[in-house]
Motif scaffolding. Structure first.
Motif, short mmCIF file in Angstrom:
data_model
loop_
_atom_site.label_atom_id
_atom_site.label_comp_id
_atom_site.label_asym_id
_atom_site.label_seq_id
_atom_site.Cartn_x
_atom_site.Cartn_y
_atom_site.Cartn_z
N ALA A 132 0.84 -1.19 0.00
CA ALA A 132 0.00 0.00 0.00
C ALA A 132 0.88 1.25 0.00
N PRO A 133 0.42 2.33 -0.61
CA PRO A 133 1.22 3.57 -0.62
C PRO A 133 1.58 4.00 0.80
N GLY A 134 2.85 4.26 1.02
CA GLY A 134 3.31 4.72 2.33
C GLY A 134 3.43 3.64 3.38
N ALA A 135 3.19 2.37 3.00
CA ALA A 135 3.22 1.29 3.99
C ALA A 135 4.64 1.11 4.54
N ARG A 136 4.71 0.82 5.84
CA ARG A 136 5.99 0.52 6.48
C ARG A 136 5.85 -0.81 7.23
N ARG A 148 17.79 -6.01 19.03
CA ARG A 148 18.91 -6.35 18.16
C ARG A 148 18.41 -6.75 16.78
N ASP A 149 19.07 -6.27 15.74
CA ASP A 149 18.73 -6.61 14.36
C ASP A 149 17.25 -6.40 14.06
N THR A 150 16.71 -5.32 14.57
CA THR A 150 15.31 -4.97 14.36
C THR A 150 15.26 -3.65 13.62
N GLY A 151 14.44 -3.58 12.57
CA GLY A 151 14.37 -2.36 11.77
C GLY A 151 12.96 -2.04 11.31
N LEU A 152 12.69 -0.74 11.22
CA LEU A 152 11.43 -0.21 10.69
C LEU A 152 11.73 0.42 9.34
N PHE A 153 11.05 -0.06 8.29
CA PHE A 153 11.38 0.37 6.93
C PHE A 153 10.12 0.67 6.14
N ALA A 154 10.26 1.53 5.14
CA ALA A 154 9.25 1.60 4.09
C ALA A 154 9.25 0.27 3.37
N ALA A 155 8.07 -0.19 2.97
CA ALA A 155 8.00 -1.50 2.33
C ALA A 155 8.84 -1.57 1.06
N SER A 156 9.04 -0.42 0.42
CA SER A 156 9.83 -0.39 -0.81
C SER A 156 11.33 -0.28 -0.57
N ARG A 159 16.53 -2.15 2.12
CA ARG A 159 17.19 -2.53 3.37
C ARG A 159 16.34 -3.49 4.20
N ALA A 160 15.02 -3.50 3.96
CA ALA A 160 14.16 -4.44 4.69
C ALA A 160 14.53 -5.87 4.32
N LEU A 161 14.64 -6.14 3.04
CA LEU A 161 15.01 -7.49 2.61
C LEU A 161 16.46 -7.80 2.97
N ALA A 206 8.87 5.04 22.00
CA ALA A 206 9.26 4.42 20.74
C ALA A 206 10.77 4.21 20.71
N LEU A 207 11.20 3.10 20.10
CA LEU A 207 12.62 2.76 20.06
C LEU A 207 13.19 2.77 18.65
N LEU A 208 12.36 2.48 17.64
CA LEU A 208 12.89 2.28 16.29
C LEU A 208 12.86 3.56 15.47
N GLU A 209 13.94 3.77 14.73
CA GLU A 209 14.04 4.89 13.80
C GLU A 209 13.64 4.41 12.42
N ALA A 210 12.78 5.15 11.73
CA ALA A 210 12.41 4.77 10.37
C ALA A 210 13.65 4.72 9.49
N GLY A 211 13.73 3.67 8.69
CA GLY A 211 14.90 3.48 7.84
C GLY A 211 15.92 2.54 8.42
N GLY A 212 15.61 1.96 9.58
CA GLY A 212 16.51 1.01 10.23
C GLY A 212 17.22 1.63 11.40
#
Length: 309
Positions: A132-136, A148-156, A159-161, A206-212
């Motif tokens: 979906a547009p803007g999905a994270r 550890r080794d946890t990341g918040l990313f845009a679906a596109s 770096r998520a994969l 909140a702990l996670l920064e968008a983009g990893g």
């Protein structure tokens, strides 16, 4: 002649970061010693320690175990053979792999929708569903602690994969979850249950920064005492009943149940921490007597069980 005081080991490690210190152990040791108990800290990976010399080992802050999981499992085996351990090694083993969330879901507990990817292709397919547009989305290992080794990313974001590939390539299982907007806004709540009784709740932001990565670049909780509503407490009780059914431990000595009220998914469990949750006794001193009572109760129960054998 009076019987000797029980010897209790509080299981820790030997290094903590300045941003994430172990606040609980000094408080707990002082409280146990004030009750006449011989209590001391025990570094879990110290080979010189005689585990059988302790009447009870209480797992508290061995926070480096995800970096050496095989060694930790071997330690659990030795400790279980040597003496009484809480939470029980069986429960710890069950709780090590976050795929237990699937068991809780099967037991009727709402959890954050999760795909557990054991291959890169499976991870890529799971990530592709968040189109979906803007999905994270969030990517993290099934065995981890301290984000550890946890990341918040845009679906596109590729770096998520990449993170999922790194987790899987290291022999782990990658969890892929949709972003929960309320989590990113800092609305996670942790419910603490000691000896089966609710004692306190905290929010840690909140702990996670968008983009990893982590906000501020390091894992640093900022716990604040908050209220838990009667409905939240009832939900926590339901979760622990499901834990008992899945893990075979009726009442863990300590439990932290992380929840969030989500507009998208309702009230969800994020995690049930039965291994080494920080109890935050430095900001919830009223909970310390409950922890001490639960520990002494575990000693009494083990002594009674031993007398019956």
């Amino acid at each position: 002649m009076s019987s000797p005081s029980p010897r209790i080991g509080i299981v820790v490690t030997d290094a903590y970061s300045a941003e994430d210190p172990d606040h609980d152990t000094p408080v707990l040791l002082a409280a146990l010693q004030a009750r006449g108990v011989a209590a001391e800290s025990v570094v879990w990976h110290d080979p010189t320690i005689d585990l059988a010399a302790f009447d009870l080992l209480v797992i508290r802050s061995p926070w480096d175990y995800p970096e050496r999981p095989r060694e930790f499992l071997d330690w659990l085996d030795r400790a279980e053979t040597a003496t009484h351990v809480v939470n029980t090694p069986a429960t710890v083993r069950w709780n090590l792999d976050k795929r237990y969330l699937g068991e809780l879901e099967h037991g009727g507990i709402r959890v954050v929708p999760t795909v557990y990817a054991e291959t890169t292709d499976a991870a890529a397919r799971a990530i592709a569903t968040h189109d979906a547009p803007g999905a994270r989305l969030v990517v993290k290992p099934a065995m981890s602690a301290g984000a550890r080794d946890t990341g918040l990313f845009a679906a596109s974001d590729p770096r998520a994969l990449e993170l999922a590939e790194r987790i899987i390539g290291g022999g782990g299982v990658a969890m892929i979850q949709p972003e929960i907007a309320e989590l990113s806004e800092g609305h996670e709540k942790a419910l603490y249950v000691i000896g089966g009784t609710f004692t306190h709740a905290i929010a840690k932001g909140a702990l996670l920064e968008a983009g990893g990565g982590l906000r501020g670049g390091v894992y640093a909780e900022n716990p604040v005492l908050v209220e838990a509503s009667p409905a939240e407490r009832r939900f926590g009780e339901e979760v622990l009943r499901a834990v008992a059914a899945a893990s075979a431990e009726e009442t863990p000595l300590y439990a932290r149940i992380d929840i969030v009220d989500s507009a998208a998914f309702g009230r969800c469990v994020l995690e049930v921490e039965l291994i080494e949750p920080a109890l935050n006794l430095h900001i919830a001193p009223h909970a310390t007597p409950a922890v001490v009572d639960a520990i002494l109760g575990a000693i009494s129960h083990e002594s009674a069980s031993g007398a019956d054998r």
